[in-house]
Design a protein around this motif. Structure first.
Motif, short mmCIF file in Angstrom:
data_model
loop_
_atom_site.label_atom_id
_atom_site.label_comp_id
_atom_site.label_asym_id
_atom_site.label_seq_id
_atom_site.Cartn_x
_atom_site.Cartn_y
_atom_site.Cartn_z
N ILE A 152 47.53 51.53 53.41
CA ILE A 152 47.00 52.27 52.26
C ILE A 152 45.89 53.17 52.80
N VAL A 153 46.07 54.46 52.66
CA VAL A 153 45.06 55.38 53.17
C VAL A 153 44.19 55.82 51.99
N GLY A 154 42.90 55.48 52.09
CA GLY A 154 41.96 55.80 51.01
C GLY A 154 41.54 54.52 50.32
N GLY A 155 40.26 54.21 50.43
CA GLY A 155 39.75 52.94 49.89
C GLY A 155 38.88 53.13 48.67
N GLY A 156 39.20 54.12 47.84
CA GLY A 156 38.52 54.25 46.56
C GLY A 156 39.11 53.27 45.56
N LEU A 160 43.88 48.47 54.44
CA LEU A 160 43.24 49.51 53.62
C LEU A 160 42.33 50.31 54.56
N ILE A 161 42.60 51.60 54.65
CA ILE A 161 41.94 52.43 55.67
C ILE A 161 41.05 53.49 55.01
N ASP A 162 39.79 53.49 55.34
CA ASP A 162 38.88 54.51 54.79
C ASP A 162 37.66 54.58 55.71
N LEU A 215 26.40 56.13 34.30
CA LEU A 215 27.17 55.12 33.55
C LEU A 215 28.65 55.46 33.60
N LEU A 216 29.48 54.44 33.38
CA LEU A 216 30.91 54.69 33.18
C LEU A 216 31.07 55.57 31.95
N ASN A 217 32.14 56.36 31.92
CA ASN A 217 32.39 57.12 30.70
C ASN A 217 33.51 56.52 29.86
N HIS A 221 37.80 50.65 58.95
CA HIS A 221 36.80 51.67 58.62
C HIS A 221 37.04 52.90 59.51
N SER A 222 38.09 53.59 59.22
CA SER A 222 38.45 54.77 60.02
C SER A 222 39.19 55.77 59.13
N THR A 223 39.38 56.95 59.68
CA THR A 223 40.07 58.01 58.94
C THR A 223 41.43 58.25 59.58
N VAL A 224 42.42 58.41 58.75
CA VAL A 224 43.77 58.68 59.28
C VAL A 224 43.90 60.17 59.54
N PRO A 247 28.64 68.15 45.80
CA PRO A 247 27.60 67.42 45.06
C PRO A 247 27.60 65.92 45.33
N TRP A 248 28.66 65.41 46.04
CA TRP A 248 28.72 63.97 46.33
C TRP A 248 28.24 63.65 47.74
N GLY A 249 27.86 64.65 48.51
CA GLY A 249 27.49 64.40 49.90
C GLY A 249 26.03 63.99 50.06
N ILE A 287 26.71 66.73 34.55
CA ILE A 287 25.97 65.66 33.86
C ILE A 287 25.37 64.69 34.89
N ASP A 288 26.17 64.32 35.90
CA ASP A 288 25.67 63.41 36.94
C ASP A 288 24.43 63.99 37.62
N LEU A 289 24.50 65.28 37.95
CA LEU A 289 23.37 65.92 38.65
C LEU A 289 22.13 65.95 37.75
N ASN A 339 41.53 70.32 53.29
CA ASN A 339 40.99 70.17 54.65
C ASN A 339 41.37 68.82 55.24
N ASP A 340 42.08 68.00 54.47
CA ASP A 340 42.43 66.66 54.94
C ASP A 340 43.52 66.79 56.02
N ARG A 341 43.18 66.34 57.22
CA ARG A 341 44.12 66.53 58.35
C ARG A 341 45.42 65.77 58.12
N ALA A 381 41.76 58.50 35.72
CA ALA A 381 40.82 57.46 35.26
C ALA A 381 41.43 56.08 35.47
N VAL A 382 40.59 55.07 35.54
CA VAL A 382 41.02 53.72 35.86
C VAL A 382 42.12 53.19 34.92
N PRO A 383 42.03 53.43 33.59
CA PRO A 383 43.09 52.90 32.73
C PRO A 383 44.49 53.40 33.11
N ASP A 384 44.59 54.60 33.65
CA ASP A 384 45.90 55.11 34.09
C ASP A 384 46.22 54.63 35.50
N ILE A 385 45.21 54.65 36.37
CA ILE A 385 45.44 54.28 37.77
C ILE A 385 45.89 52.81 37.87
N ARG A 386 45.31 51.93 37.02
CA ARG A 386 45.68 50.50 37.15
C ARG A 386 47.17 50.29 36.85
C1 LIG Z 1 31.66 60.96 39.27
C2 LIG Z 1 32.88 60.33 38.68
C3 LIG Z 1 32.76 59.43 37.63
C4 LIG Z 1 33.89 58.85 37.08
N1 LIG Z 1 33.75 57.96 36.06
C5 LIG Z 1 34.84 57.34 35.57
C6 LIG Z 1 34.73 56.35 34.54
O1 LIG Z 1 33.65 56.09 34.06
N2 LIG Z 1 35.85 55.74 34.10
C7 LIG Z 1 37.08 56.04 34.63
O2 LIG Z 1 38.06 55.44 34.22
N3 LIG Z 1 37.21 56.99 35.58
C8 LIG Z 1 36.12 57.62 36.05
N4 LIG Z 1 36.26 58.55 37.04
C9 LIG Z 1 37.60 58.87 37.51
C10 LIG Z 1 38.22 57.82 38.43
O3 LIG Z 1 37.81 56.51 38.26
C11 LIG Z 1 38.09 58.20 39.83
O4 LIG Z 1 38.50 59.51 40.04
C12 LIG Z 1 38.92 57.19 40.65
O5 LIG Z 1 37.97 56.28 41.04
C13 LIG Z 1 39.71 57.79 41.73
O6 LIG Z 1 39.77 56.88 42.79
P1 LIG Z 1 40.57 57.22 44.08
O7 LIG Z 1 40.57 55.99 44.90
O8 LIG Z 1 41.89 57.78 43.72
O9 LIG Z 1 39.77 58.39 44.77
P2 LIG Z 1 38.41 58.39 45.58
O10 LIG Z 1 37.36 57.62 44.91
O11 LIG Z 1 38.13 59.82 45.88
O12 LIG Z 1 38.77 57.64 46.93
C14 LIG Z 1 39.62 58.20 47.89
C15 LIG Z 1 39.13 57.75 49.26
O13 LIG Z 1 40.07 58.19 50.23
C16 LIG Z 1 39.37 58.50 51.40
N5 LIG Z 1 40.21 59.35 52.23
C17 LIG Z 1 40.63 60.61 51.99
N6 LIG Z 1 41.36 61.05 53.02
C18 LIG Z 1 41.40 60.03 53.93
C19 LIG Z 1 42.03 59.88 55.21
N7 LIG Z 1 42.75 60.86 55.76
N8 LIG Z 1 41.86 58.70 55.87
C20 LIG Z 1 41.15 57.69 55.31
N9 LIG Z 1 40.56 57.78 54.09
C21 LIG Z 1 40.68 58.95 53.42
C22 LIG Z 1 38.13 59.21 50.87
O14 LIG Z 1 37.10 59.20 51.82
C23 LIG Z 1 37.79 58.36 49.66
O15 LIG Z 1 36.86 57.35 49.97
C24 LIG Z 1 35.15 59.16 37.59
C25 LIG Z 1 35.28 60.07 38.66
C26 LIG Z 1 34.15 60.64 39.20
C27 LIG Z 1 34.29 61.61 40.35
#
Ligand SMILES: Cc1cc2nc3c(=O)[nH]c(=O)nc-3n(C[C@H](O)[C@H](O)[C@H](O)COP(=O)(O)OP(=O)(O)OC[C@H]3O[C@@H](n4cnc5c(N)ncnc54)[C@H](O)[C@@H]3O)c2cc1C
Length: 440
Positions: free
Chosen positions: A11-15, A34-36, A55-57, A114-117, A167-169, A196-198, A367-369, A419-424
């Motif tokens: 799984i590439v991406g640990g969000g 899980l790779i990130d 806060l969560l929205n 803990h690496s990037t693909v 804005p997230w860096g 709003i976050d800023l 820009n993602d390789r 959003a999480v309700p769809d992603i789950r």
């Molecule tokens: C500020 C903000 C607030 C939000 N609030 C809510 C909320 O309250 N409720 C809700 O339901 N949703 C919310 N969302 C929306 C949703 O929850 C997020 O967008 C969701 O978390 C997406 O998760 P993700 O894992 O798909 O993406 P991300 O969180 O972006 O994670 C992807 C990960 O993949 C990594 N990655 C990318 N390329 C590579 C690679 N080549 N190799 C390794 N790793 C890589 C990145 O570094 C990153 O860590 C919010 C979104 C944002 C931005």
């Protein structure tokens, strides 16, 4: 980690998306890695914030990460003193995700890297190259890369170091602190959830200078409020025509209130989106989206109150207009902008400018390789709108094999998949599909 070892699923991406999928696979007894390499594994972009004001929205009782267990997060939150009908801090949601991940790792099914693909090539298995020089072979590959970082704002190409493109860096956090210390004047380009976050970060840091936020339409996210739900059956909804859908929402808003009208579409959002032609979807993105976003992705009432207070006090100004030019000035940026409806442009000096326009909506400019390598090899294709990757009804990237995409990368097909309700739901379906594929 040895090279050439074969894991079941990479799984590439640990969000949130990748973490939830790892948890779902572990529950099915399927091994994954899980790779990130971003330092945000288990949290991703949205839940890495340490700012309590963020806060969560979505109310806690809507934020379960586990499909079929709607109370999963609400129970967790309540057990820690939270209100299940309230809006939890995002950093607490990160703790919840971390516990899910710990459980998956503890089961022996999930490994973390803990690496990037950097590339992935398909042979009998997927061969995945990491930025640390190691490689992994995996039977199945899942792209859970999240949204693309924001695209550049061309007007700010020569704006110098006080223009914060992402804005997230880490630079953004330093700029917030510096603005707060020096009471600087700040421009936020974009008026959505990132803005709003800023605003909240600046306020929490003690910033007492002026903040200006600008976007074409000057629309800002609306607040959540109590309402009586007004569910509709799919058959009652117009499909295939954007104008008819918007008319329906307006009519329904008069009867049930706009929050109930907008939310009643949620269970039907995927088929509704898919019923629109590509031209209609493009029309939505061009014209309706800014209005849809601010009504659909609402903010907690307590957040809305802070924003309203700052606007009333004159320390936050929302402008509808567009940026004309920007130049580096001494320890700041001179920005020329034109307000909507005005002929003349104005120029003002800001100490910092933050790009709050949201994620890049063009996968070909990524820009993602890894994505580049897969696009170049023809393993994945941009979707018909060019905003993510083409996937089939099982979220399999096409034409790739044993290759899935998860979350925002699939928004061309689903639109409401950020959003999480769809992603789950998607994560659980992908886990089932992987289980079936690997068993076959
Ligand atoms: C500020 C903000 C607030 C939000 N609030 C809510 C909320 O309250 N409720 C809700 O339901 N949703 C919310 N969302 C929306 C949703 O929850 C997020 O967008 C969701 O978390 C997406 O998760 P993700 O894992 O798909 O993406 P991300 O969180 O972006 O994670 C992807 C990960 O993949 C990594 N990655 C990318 N390329 C590579 C690679 N080549 N190799 C390794 N790793 C890589 C990145 O570094 C990153 O860590 C919010 C979104 C944002 C931005």
């Amino acid at each position: 980690m040895k090279s050439d070892r074969v894991v079941s699923v990479a799984i590439v991406g640990g969000g949130a998306s990748g973490t939830i999928l790892a948890a779902q696979l572990a529950r099915r007894g399927i091994a994954s890695i899980l790779i990130d390499g971003s330092g945000r594994i288990g949290r991703g972009v949205a839940y890495s914030t340490t700012e309590p004001a963020h806060l969560l929205n979505v109310r806690a009782d809507g934020m379960s990460a586990m499909a079929g267990e709607p109370e999963h997060f609400a129970d967790w939150f309540e057990a820690r003193g939270g209100n299940r009908a309230g809006f939890a801090q995002r950093r607490l949601f990160a703790n919840y995700l971390a516990e899910l991940l710990d459980e998956a790792v503890g089961s022996g099914c999930t490994e973390l890297s803990h690496s990037t693909v950097v590339t992935a090539a398909r042979g009998e298995d997927w061969r995945i190259e990491l930025d640390n020089g190691q490689s992994i072979a995996a039977r199945a590959l899942v792209l859970a890369l999240g949204n693309q970082p924001p695209g550049g704002l061309r007007a700010f190409d020569q704006a110098g170091p006080n223009y914060i493109a992402n804005p997230w860096g880490a630079r953004a956090s330093a700029a917030v602190r510096d603005s707060a210390e020096n009471g600087g004047r700040v421009l936020l380009v974009g008026t959505g959830l990132t803005m709003i976050d800023l605003v909240l970060s600046l306020e929490a840091a003690g910033h007492d200078g002026q903040v200006v936020a600008i976007s074409r339409r000057g629309q800002i996210p609306r607040a959540h409020g109590d309402y009586d739900p007004s569910p509709v059956a799919a058959g009652e909804l117009p499909s295939g025509n954007l104008r008819d859908m918007l008319r329906w929402v307006r009519r329904r808003s008069v009867v049930a209130g706009w929050r109930a009208a907008v939310d009643s579409l949620r269970p039907h959002s995927h088929p509704l989106w898919q019923s629109l032609s590509a031209d209609e979807q493009k029309r939505f993105l061009r014209h309706a989206r800014p209005y849809w976003d601010v009504h659909r992705h609402r903010i907690a009432p307590e957040v809305s109150n802070i924003v309203a207070r700052l606007i009333a006090a004159g320390s936050l100004e929302i402008i509808s207009g567009r940026i004309v030019a920007a130049d580096a000035a001494e320890e700041g940026i001179n920005v020329t902008y034109r307000r909507r409806g005005e002929e003349e442009s104005r120029t003002a000096r800001f100490d910092y400018v933050f790009n709050c326009t949201g994620p890049l909506h063009s996968i070909e400019r990524t820009n993602d390789r890894l994505v580049r390598s897969l696009l170049n090899a023809g393993e994945v294709r941009p979707d018909h709108l060019g905003i993510g990757l083409e996937v089939d009804e099982r979220a399999r990237a096409t034409p790739g094999q044993r290759l899935w995409a998860l979350g925002p990368l699939t928004k061309g097909r689903y639109w409401e998949i950020v959003a999480v309700p769809d992603i789950r739901e998607q994560a659980a379906q992908v886990a089932d599909d992987i289980a079936q594929e690997l068993a076959g």
